[in-house]
Enzyme design. Structure first.
Site: not given
Ligand code: NAP
Length: 286
Positions: A53, A97, A120
């Protein structure tokens, strides 16, 4: 023999578009898009994802802020960090994460992320918006799958679409996005009976189970679009999907490889969401 859907190529196209728009934002508004990535603990798979990322941020010209926290970080400490990032104007998107260490309630963390920075799209408000089809951010993996399907030129409307898997991050939103495109959608899961009878009717088959070689060629309709979301690490260290590629490519019309299919798309869509967040926030500030 199936045509290979090249996720690396499609994701490069998406990222090129994002990079061009990010450069324009910088030139016209002096705004550098920023993504904060938070990782807690030493999960090696999470480390690989976070590094990818960060690399993607560099490629598209975003600023990335990494917060690598100790395994013993408390929920309170993580919530405090999320609060700081929510208020930091350099940060347009926040990604924590997953999975988090067991002593931290993931939902509490997801719920604390500002809805406008939830790139997300895991916050319940964003999930709800996906349900009603009025969304700013699409969940990255299903959105990436939709891009790959679009790339084949196969119309979703009216097609029999089968999704195997009903997780909150892949299966459920995947089914919803196919439904929004007027697919006739069936969701299969671990309690589904006679799964092969269902998959053999699928014009579009999306597999997100997490079991190597779960779908074999005899379960696939001739000419179907087969999208393999699975990412399974074998004992020999190799990555493989949920679809047995060798038999499936003989039946499918289009098929994604693993690696090089859905994986790179997920990251590209994260970049797209972060750009969307930055654009929205710059509009609000004006
Ligand atoms: P998950 O939360 O473990 O969900 C797996 C789903 O598969 C569940 O809904 C489960 O059904 C279903 N399932 C399990 N065994 C089954 C069986 N025998 N028959 C039918 N359905 C079965 O996993 P996930 O997070 O959705 O991820 C799925 C896979 O995608 C994993 O390999 C993951 O690593 C990969 N993934 C890849 C990306 C990417 O960017 N490429 C992103 C996310 C995930 P129940 O609900 O009934 O238990």
């Amino acid at each position: 023999m199936a045509i290979l859907i090249n996720g690396k190529e499609v994701s490069a196209e998406v990222k090129a578009g994002v990079a061009a728009e990010a450069a324009k934002l910088k030139e016209e508004k002096g705004l550098k898009v920023g993504l904060a990535v938070v990782i807690v603990g030493n999960n090696p798979a999470s480390r690989v994802y976070v590094n990818s990322k960060k690399k993607a941020c560099e490629e598209v010209g975003f600023q990335s802020f990494e917060y690598a926290l100790d395994e013993n970080t408390t929920q309170e400490q993580l919530l405090d960090l999320v609060d700081v990032l929510n208020r930091d104007s350099r940060v347009n998107g926040i990604l924590v994460q997953l999975p988090l260490p067991k002593h931290i309630d993931e939902n509490a963390i997801i719920n604390a992320i500002c809805v406008d920075k939830d790139v997300d799209a895991f916050h319940p408000k964003n999930v709800g918006r996906i349900m009603i089809g009025d969304y700013a951010f699409l969940p990255c993996t299903p959105a990436g799958v939709m891009e790959l399907i679009a790339h084949t030129g196969v119309e979703v409307s009216g097609k029999n679409c089968v999704v195997i898997g009903r997780s909150n991050i892949v299966g459920k939103p995947m089914a919803m996005l196919l439904l929004h495109k007027s697919g006739t959608v069936t969701i299969c899961h671990s309690k589904t009976q006679n799964i092969a009878d269902i998959t053999r009717n699928a014009d579009i088959l999306v597999v997100a189970v997490g079991k190597p070689n779960f779908v074999t060629g005899d379960m696939i309709k001739e000419g179907a679009v087969v999208i393999d979301v699975g990412m399974n690490r074998l004992e020999n260290g190799k990555l493989c999907g949920d679809v047995e590629f060798a038999s499936a490519e003989k039946k499918a019309g289009y098929i994604t490889p693993v690696p090089g299919g859905v994986g790179p798309m997920t990251i590209a869509m994260l970049m797209k969401n972060t750009l969307t967040a930055a654009k929205q926030q710059s509009r609000v500030k004006k």
